[in-house]
Design a protein around this motif. Structure first.
Motif, short mmCIF file in Angstrom:
data_model
loop_
_atom_site.label_atom_id
_atom_site.label_comp_id
_atom_site.label_asym_id
_atom_site.label_seq_id
_atom_site.Cartn_x
_atom_site.Cartn_y
_atom_site.Cartn_z
N SER A 341 -8.72 0.90 -7.53
CA SER A 341 -9.75 1.42 -8.44
C SER A 341 -10.15 0.30 -9.40
O SER A 341 -9.54 -0.76 -9.44
N ASN A 342 -11.18 0.54 -10.21
CA ASN A 342 -11.69 -0.51 -11.09
C ASN A 342 -10.65 -0.95 -12.13
O ASN A 342 -10.61 -2.11 -12.52
N ASP A 343 -9.82 -0.01 -12.61
CA ASP A 343 -8.81 -0.38 -13.60
C ASP A 343 -7.46 -0.71 -12.98
O ASP A 343 -6.53 -1.12 -13.70
N GLY A 344 -7.32 -0.53 -11.67
CA GLY A 344 -6.07 -0.85 -11.00
C GLY A 344 -4.99 0.20 -11.16
O GLY A 344 -3.89 0.01 -10.63
N ARG A 345 -5.24 1.28 -11.87
CA ARG A 345 -4.22 2.31 -12.07
C ARG A 345 -3.96 3.11 -10.80
O ARG A 345 -2.89 3.70 -10.65
N ARG A 346 -4.92 3.16 -9.93
CA ARG A 346 -4.77 3.89 -8.68
C ARG A 346 -5.23 2.99 -7.52
O ARG A 346 -6.01 2.06 -7.70
N PHE A 347 -4.75 3.31 -6.35
CA PHE A 347 -5.27 2.66 -5.14
C PHE A 347 -5.20 3.66 -3.99
O PHE A 347 -4.43 4.63 -4.03
N VAL A 348 -6.01 3.40 -2.98
CA VAL A 348 -6.12 4.27 -1.82
C VAL A 348 -5.71 3.48 -0.59
O VAL A 348 -6.06 2.30 -0.45
N SER A 349 -4.98 4.12 0.30
CA SER A 349 -4.54 3.49 1.55
C SER A 349 -4.84 4.42 2.72
O SER A 349 -4.80 5.65 2.58
N THR A 350 -5.15 3.83 3.86
CA THR A 350 -5.37 4.60 5.09
C THR A 350 -4.60 3.93 6.21
O THR A 350 -4.47 2.69 6.25
N GLY A 351 -4.06 4.75 7.10
CA GLY A 351 -3.23 4.22 8.18
C GLY A 351 -3.59 4.82 9.52
O GLY A 351 -4.46 5.71 9.63
N TYR A 352 -2.92 4.32 10.54
CA TYR A 352 -3.16 4.81 11.90
C TYR A 352 -2.51 6.17 12.15
O TYR A 352 -2.62 6.70 13.26
N ASP A 353 -1.83 6.74 11.15
CA ASP A 353 -1.30 8.09 11.27
C ASP A 353 -2.30 9.15 10.82
O ASP A 353 -1.94 10.31 10.61
N CYS A 354 -3.57 8.73 10.64
CA CYS A 354 -4.69 9.62 10.29
C CYS A 354 -4.61 10.14 8.85
O CYS A 354 -5.34 11.08 8.51
N ASN A 355 -3.77 9.56 8.01
CA ASN A 355 -3.64 10.00 6.62
C ASN A 355 -4.35 9.04 5.68
O ASN A 355 -4.32 7.82 5.87
N ILE A 356 -4.98 9.59 4.67
CA ILE A 356 -5.51 8.82 3.54
C ILE A 356 -4.76 9.28 2.31
O ILE A 356 -4.78 10.47 1.97
N ARG A 357 -4.11 8.34 1.63
CA ARG A 357 -3.31 8.69 0.46
C ARG A 357 -3.82 7.96 -0.76
O ARG A 357 -4.13 6.76 -0.69
N CYS A 358 -3.89 8.70 -1.87
CA CYS A 358 -4.24 8.13 -3.17
C CYS A 358 -2.96 8.04 -3.99
O CYS A 358 -2.30 9.05 -4.23
N TRP A 359 -2.62 6.79 -4.42
CA TRP A 359 -1.36 6.53 -5.08
C TRP A 359 -1.57 6.21 -6.56
O TRP A 359 -2.61 5.66 -6.94
N ASP A 360 -0.56 6.54 -7.35
CA ASP A 360 -0.47 6.03 -8.71
C ASP A 360 0.26 4.70 -8.63
O ASP A 360 1.41 4.62 -8.21
N THR A 361 -0.43 3.63 -9.03
CA THR A 361 0.14 2.29 -8.84
C THR A 361 1.43 2.11 -9.64
O THR A 361 2.38 1.48 -9.16
#
Length: 581
Positions: A341-361
C-alpha cells in the motif's frame, strides 16, 4: 539519253518516227540493257499458305496445315478442323497415355462430369490412397488394383474400420461375460465330483482372510488420517485455512515505543541523480526455492519484501541488521505477485493456490482473503491515497476483478481479454489503467467502467508479461517476448514509440520484470541467463551496463532503491536476493 536509246522495238525499224521518240504500243516487248542489272519492282508475296505438290502450287484451302500443339504462336489463320484434329506424326515417348489433343477439354486430359456427395468422394479418395482401388464414378466396376479389391472384398476405409470396431466391441463383451461367469463359479465352489486345477482357482484361494485387530495407538493414528482426508476433500473456504507469521527480530518495539516497521530518522535522500551500480555488496538467502518478486518499502526503502515459490513471503531489513524481520505463511503454493500500500502498513499477495491475501505488515495478521478458484497473476492496489481499499486482480480466466478490501465485496469485472491477464498498470493519476494479456494485446480502461476505451493489437506484437510506468508518467515500458522492451505513450492515443525500443537481452519465455531508476534516466531488466541489463532512456540502442547477477537460473526481478539512488536489488530463481551498489 544513252539509256533511253538502248530500248528498241523488235517489230519496228530503227528510223521510225514514233518509235524512235520513245513511244510504243501496249503489246510491245522491251528489253533492259545489262547495265541496269536485275531489279524486281514487284511486291513480295506470302507463300507460307501454299504447298508444292508435284511442282505445282496448290492453294492452302485444299491442304491441312496442323499446328504444333506445343507452340505458343500461330502465324496463320487456322480452321476449326485443324484445331480439333489429333496430333499427326509418331507418338511422343514422354507422353505415354496422353489423351489426343483433339479429345482434351482440360490441360491434363479429358474431364468428365460426375456428381458425387462430398462424403462419398472423401471415402473413395481415401480408399484409393490407402488400398489402391476405388469405385468407378460412373457406377460400373472399379478403378485401380484388382488384387487389392479381391483381398479387401471391396471394402472401403470407413466400412473396414466399422467392422473392426464392431468386432472389438463383441470381443470385449465376451471377455466381460467370461470373467463374470468365472468369478461366479469361484464363489460357488467346485461341483460334486469336479477336481480343481491350479489354473481354475485364484492365487489366494488356499489362504483364508485373517482379520487383525488394531492397537489403540494405531486406531488413533488412523482416525487422524481419516480426519485429514475429510478436511482436505471438503470444500472449505480459504478463510478457514490457517495463516501464520513469525517475527525474527529481537523486539518489535524499541525503547521509545517505535515499531520495527517505522523508517529510520537519520536516513534522508541526499541526491536525485541516479548512478549505475558497480559492485555486489550483500546477499539475502532464506527462500528454499526461487524468488518471484521483490518490492522496496514505499518512500524510505528501509525494508524489502520478497515473494518466493516456496509459498513464503519474507521482509528483510536493508539499512541496519540486513536480516529477515518477519516471515508470512499463508500460501500452500508459490507466491506469484506482491504489492505494498502507499504507506506500507499493508500489502497484498497472490499465489498459485488461487488465494489473494491482504496482510498487516507489522503484526503479520491476515486482514482479508479472497478466492474464486482461479489463479491470479497480478494484484494491484489503487495508487490514490483515498482509494487504498480498492484491489485489482488479473486472473487466468481472462478477467480483471475489482474488490473492496473493507467489505470483501466484488465491485466490478472487466471482461474483454481472450486469455490470462498478466499486468495491471495505472496511468493518468489513477483515472485509467492498462492491462496486458497472453492474447498478445493491450487494452486501456477507464477506472470503474467495464468497457475498453483503447484496443492495441498488431500481428507483430508478442505477449507482454511485465510493464513498468516511467517516473514522469508519460510512458510505460513492457517486456515483450521477442527479446525487446517496448515503450508506449500514455497520452490519448497510446501509440508505440519505436525510438524507445531496448534490445540486447534474452527474455523470451520468462516474465522478467522491467523497472526505471527514480530519475527516469535508466531502464533495467532481468535476463534468462541471470544477467541484469541497463539502458539509457535517451539512448536506447546502447547497453550501458550488464551485471551477472545470478549464476544459476533466471534473473526474474529487479528494483531500484527509492532513496539511495545508486543501489539496486535483484532476485532470481536460484532463491537469492542480491544487493548492488
Amino acid at each position: 539519253m544513252d539509256l533511253i536509246a538502248g530500248y528498241r522495238s523488235d517489230g519496228a525499224p530503227e528510223d521510225s518516227g514514233p518509235s524512235s521518240s520513245g513511244r510504243h504500243d501496249d503489246d510491245s516487248d522491251f528489253q533492259m540493257d545489262e547495265t541496269l542489272g536485275n531489279v524486281s519492282a514487284a511486291p513480295e508475296v506470302d507463300t507460307t499458305g501454299l504447298t508444292l505438290v508435284d511442282d505445282q502450287v496448290v492453294p492452302r484451302s485444299t491442304v491441312f496445315q496442323y499446328p504444333d500443339p506445343h507452340a505458343r504462336k500461330i502465324y496463320h489463320n487456322p480452321r476449326y478442323e485443324e484445331l480439333g484434329a489429333p496430333v499427326v506424326g509418331p507418338a511422343n515417348p514422354a507422353d505415354r497415355g496422353r489423351t489426343p489433343i483433339g479429345l482434351q477439354n482440360h490441360r491434363a486430359g479429358m474431364v468428365e462430369d460426375a456428381h458425387l456427395a462430398s462424403f462419398v468422394f472423401d471415402e473413395q479418395h481415401n480408399t484409393f490412397h490407402s488400398y489402391g482401388y476405388s469405385m468407378d464414378p460412373s457406377g460400373e466396376g472399379m478403378v485401380g488394383s484388382s488384387d487389392a479389391w479381391t483381398a479387401k472384398k471391396g471394402e472401403t476405409v470407413y466400412s473396414i474400420q466399422g467392422s473392426q470396431l464392431k468386432k472389438r466391441r463383441q470381443t470385449t463383451a465376451e471377455k466381460r461375460a467370461e470373467r463374470t461367469a468365472k468369478s461366479k463359479r469361484l464363489e460357488e465352489g467346485p461341483a460334486q465330483g469336479e477336481k480343481w486345477t491350479l489354473e481354475a482357482r485364484q492365487p489366494w484361494a488356499e489362504k483364508e482372510a485373517q482379520v487383525v485387530a488394531l492397537t489403540e495407538e494405531q486406531e488413533a493414528f488412523m482416525e487422524t488420517v481419516r480426519e485429514e482426508k475429510a478436511a482436505s476433500s471438503s470444500k472449505q473456504g480459504p478463510e478457514e485455512r490457517e495463516a501464520k507469521s513469525f517475527f525474527h527480530g529481537k523486539e518489535e518495539h524499541d525503547y521509545s515505543g517505535r515499531s520495527w516497521l517505522a523508517p529510520p530518522r537519520d536516513k534522508k535522500k541526499e541526491n536525485d541523480y541516479c548512478y549505475l551500480p558497480k559492485r555486489w555488496i550483500h546477499t539475502w538467502s532464506g527462500h528454499t526455492k526461487g524468488v518471484n518478486a521483490i518490492r522496496f518499502f514505499p518512500i524510505s526503502g528501509h525494508l524489502l519484501l520478497s515473494a518466493g515459490l516456496d509459498g513464503r513471503v519474507k521482509i528483510w531489513d536493508v539499512f541496519n541488521t540486513q536480516k529477515c524481520m518477519r516471515t508470512y505463511l499463508g500460501h500452500s503454493k508459490g507466491v506469484r505477485d506482491i504489492c505494498f500500500s502507499n504507506d506500507g502498513r499493508r500489502f497484498v499477495s497472490t499465489g498459485y493456490d488461487c488465494n489473494i491475501r491482504c496482510w498487516d505488515t507489522e503484526t503479520g495478521a491476515v486482514l482479508r482473503t479472497l478466492n474464486n478458484k482461479r489463479v491470479f497473476y497480478v494484484v494491484k492496489l489503487h495508487p490514490d491515497d483515498a482509494k487504498q481499499n480498492v484491489l485489482m486482480g488479473g486472473c487466468a480466466d481472462k478477467k480483471v476483478y475489482q474488490w473492496d478490501l473493507d467489505t470483501g465485496d466484488l465491485i466490478q469485472e472487466y471482461d474483454y481479454h481472450l486469455d490470462a491477464v498478466n499486468t495491471i498498470t495505472f496511468v493518468d493519476e489513477g483515472r485509467r489503467f492498462v492491462t496486458s494479456s497472453d492474447d498478445k494485446t493491450l487494452r486501456v480502461w477507464e477506472f470503474g467502467i467495464p468497457v475498453q476505451i483503447k484496443y492495441i493489437a498488431d500481428p507483430s506484437m508478442h505477449s507482454i508479461p511485465s510493464i513498468a510506468l516511467h517516473p514522469t508518467g508519460n510512458y510505460f515500458s513492457g517486456q515483450s517476448q521477442d527479446n525487446q522492451v517496448v515503450t508506449y505513450s500514455t497520452k490519448e492515443r497510446f501509440r508505440l514509440n519505436r525510438k524507445k525500443t531496448f534490445k540486447g537481452h534474452m527474455s523470451a519465455g520468462y516474465a522478467c520484470q522491467v523497472n526505471f531508476s527514480p530519475d527516469g534516466r535508466f531502464v533495467m531488466s532481468g535476463d534468462s541467463d541471470g544477467r541484469c541489463f541497463f539502458w539509457e532512456w535517451h539512448n536506447p540502442r546502447r547497453v550501458v551496463r550488464t551485471i551477472k547477477a545470478h549464476e544459476e537460473g533466471v534473473c526474474i526481478g529487479c528494483e531500484w532503491h527509492p532513496m539511495e539512488t545508486s543501489k539496486v536489488a535483484t532476485c532470481g530463481w536460484d532463491g537469492l536476493i542480491k544487493y548492488w551498489d
